[in-house]
Write an enzyme that holds these catalytic residues in place. Structure first.
Site, mmCIF file in Angstrom:
data_model
loop_
_atom_site.group_PDB
_atom_site.id
_atom_site.type_symbol
_atom_site.label_atom_id
_atom_site.label_comp_id
_atom_site.label_asym_id
_atom_site.label_seq_id
_atom_site.Cartn_x
_atom_site.Cartn_y
_atom_site.Cartn_z
ATOM 1 N N LEU A 59 0.860 -1.173 0.000
ATOM 2 C CA LEU A 59 0.000 0.000 0.000
ATOM 3 C C LEU A 59 0.902 1.230 0.000
ATOM 4 O O LEU A 59 1.982 1.210 0.599
ATOM 5 C CB LEU A 59 -0.901 0.041 1.246
ATOM 6 C CG LEU A 59 -2.032 -0.987 1.352
ATOM 7 C CD1 LEU A 59 -2.776 -0.798 2.680
ATOM 8 C CD2 LEU A 59 -2.999 -0.890 0.179
ATOM 9 N N ASP A 60 0.463 2.305 -0.642
ATOM 10 C CA ASP A 60 1.231 3.543 -0.634
ATOM 11 C C ASP A 60 1.389 4.072 0.790
ATOM 12 O O ASP A 60 0.561 3.799 1.669
ATOM 13 C CB ASP A 60 0.520 4.619 -1.467
ATOM 14 C CG ASP A 60 0.574 4.343 -2.959
ATOM 15 O OD1 ASP A 60 1.369 3.479 -3.372
ATOM 16 O OD2 ASP A 60 -0.185 4.989 -3.699
ATOM 17 N N ARG A 61 2.417 4.868 1.004
ATOM 18 C CA ARG A 61 2.690 5.470 2.308
ATOM 19 C C ARG A 61 1.437 6.128 2.911
ATOM 20 O O ARG A 61 1.138 5.954 4.100
ATOM 21 C CB ARG A 61 3.773 6.543 2.156
ATOM 22 C CG ARG A 61 3.991 7.404 3.400
ATOM 23 C CD ARG A 61 4.741 8.684 3.060
ATOM 24 N NE ARG A 61 6.098 8.437 2.643
ATOM 25 C CZ ARG A 61 7.160 8.474 3.461
ATOM 26 N NH1 ARG A 61 7.000 8.760 4.745
ATOM 27 N NH2 ARG A 61 8.356 8.233 2.997
ATOM 28 N N THR A 63 -1.782 5.739 2.145
ATOM 29 C CA THR A 63 -3.026 4.965 2.116
ATOM 30 C C THR A 63 -3.150 4.170 3.408
ATOM 31 O O THR A 63 -2.181 3.568 3.878
ATOM 32 C CB THR A 63 -3.041 4.011 0.914
ATOM 33 O OG1 THR A 63 -2.880 4.773 -0.289
ATOM 34 C CG2 THR A 63 -4.365 3.250 0.841
ATOM 35 N N HIS A 158 -0.309 3.800 -8.034
ATOM 36 C CA HIS A 158 -1.152 5.002 -7.990
ATOM 37 C C HIS A 158 -2.399 4.892 -8.880
ATOM 38 O O HIS A 158 -2.971 5.912 -9.276
ATOM 39 C CB HIS A 158 -0.359 6.250 -8.399
ATOM 40 C CG HIS A 158 0.735 6.607 -7.434
ATOM 41 N ND1 HIS A 158 1.531 7.720 -7.585
ATOM 42 C CD2 HIS A 158 1.178 5.995 -6.285
ATOM 43 C CE1 HIS A 158 2.416 7.778 -6.595
ATOM 44 N NE2 HIS A 158 2.212 6.739 -5.792
#
Length: 247
Positions: A59-61, A63, A158
């Site tokens: 998961l993105d930082r 999120t 993204h």
């Protein structure tokens, strides 16, 4: 993060996998510059096994929400195959600026990584990019904001952020993809709401849900998400935690 704090974020546990409620703002692993990251706390989640669990996906930082870990190499191979074959159902919640023209639909636009003049990078829609598909539906709306459920059918970097921005609806707090003027300083309003994995052939798919984080509460309430729903989410998370207490 203390051992108690990381364990309190455990939503599900069995012999093969763990599901954590990832906090927004903390990267899942160390970047080139080092710094704090979620992986450094996995040592507190061994629960008797000789090695800590490992990431089954990313998961993105910025999120928050459901993050799947494999407890040992065999489990990671099994989980990796499920993700690779597209058999993991992932649901995300986003709060966006504006409102999409259609209340539900499919965004099918290829994505490509583009280097920037400042030495960074961003994802862009490009004909020569990788195939990317996101299904979405509107769950509620308020004054210039909307609450959207997204089901990504591919796993590009993204993807949800770029796809929603392409509808003219950038995610709240996403300064990189279009919310720079009105959300300066706000956290990204993107949450991994649930994951569903057919992990065991003879059993129904395991579905794990994470209630939305504190920084999304006000925007969700403006779109119709109620206190009763939030309390139900908290109860569901606690129920998952009860299941997780079993080895």
């Amino acid at each position: 993060m203390t051992p108690q704090e990381i364990e309190a974020r455990l939503l599900y546990r069995d012999g093969l996998m763990l599901v954590l409620d990832k906090p927004a703002g903390l990267p899942v692993h160390a970047g080139p510059g080092g710094g704090d990251n979620l992986e450094r706390y996995f040592q507190f989640l061994r629960f008797g096994l000789p090695r800590p669990p490992a990431l089954a996906h990313r998961l993105d930082r910025d999120t928050s929400g459901c993050l799947v870990l494999g407890r040992h190499p065999k489990a990671l191979r099994k989980l990796g195959k499920l993700f690779q074959e597209g058999r993991v159902e992932k649901i995300y919640w986003a709060v966006v600026r504006g409102r999409p023209a259609e209340a539900a639909g499919r965004i099918e636009r290829p994505l490509k990584k583009l280097s920037t003049k400042t030495g960074g990078w961003r994802m862009v829609i490009a004909d020569d990019g990788q195939h990317a598909v996101t299904d979405y539906r509107l769950l509620g709306s308020g004054d210039d904001v909307s609450w959207i459920e997204c089901r990504p059918r591919t796993g590009r970097t993204h993807q949800i952020r770029v796809h929603l921005a392409s509808l003219g609806c950038p995610i709240l707090g996403d300064t990189q993809y279009g919310d720079a003027d009105r959300a300066r300083g706000a956290k990204l309003h993107l949450h991994s709401r649930s994951v569903s994995l057919p992990l065991y052939p003879s059993r129904a798919a395991i579905t794990v849900t994470a209630g939305p984080p504190a920084h999304m509460q006000a925007a969700l309430a403006a779109c119709g998400y109620s206190r009763l729903q939030h309390e139900a989410d908290q109860q569901a998370d606690r129920a998952d935690g009860g299941d997780a207490a079993r080895p």
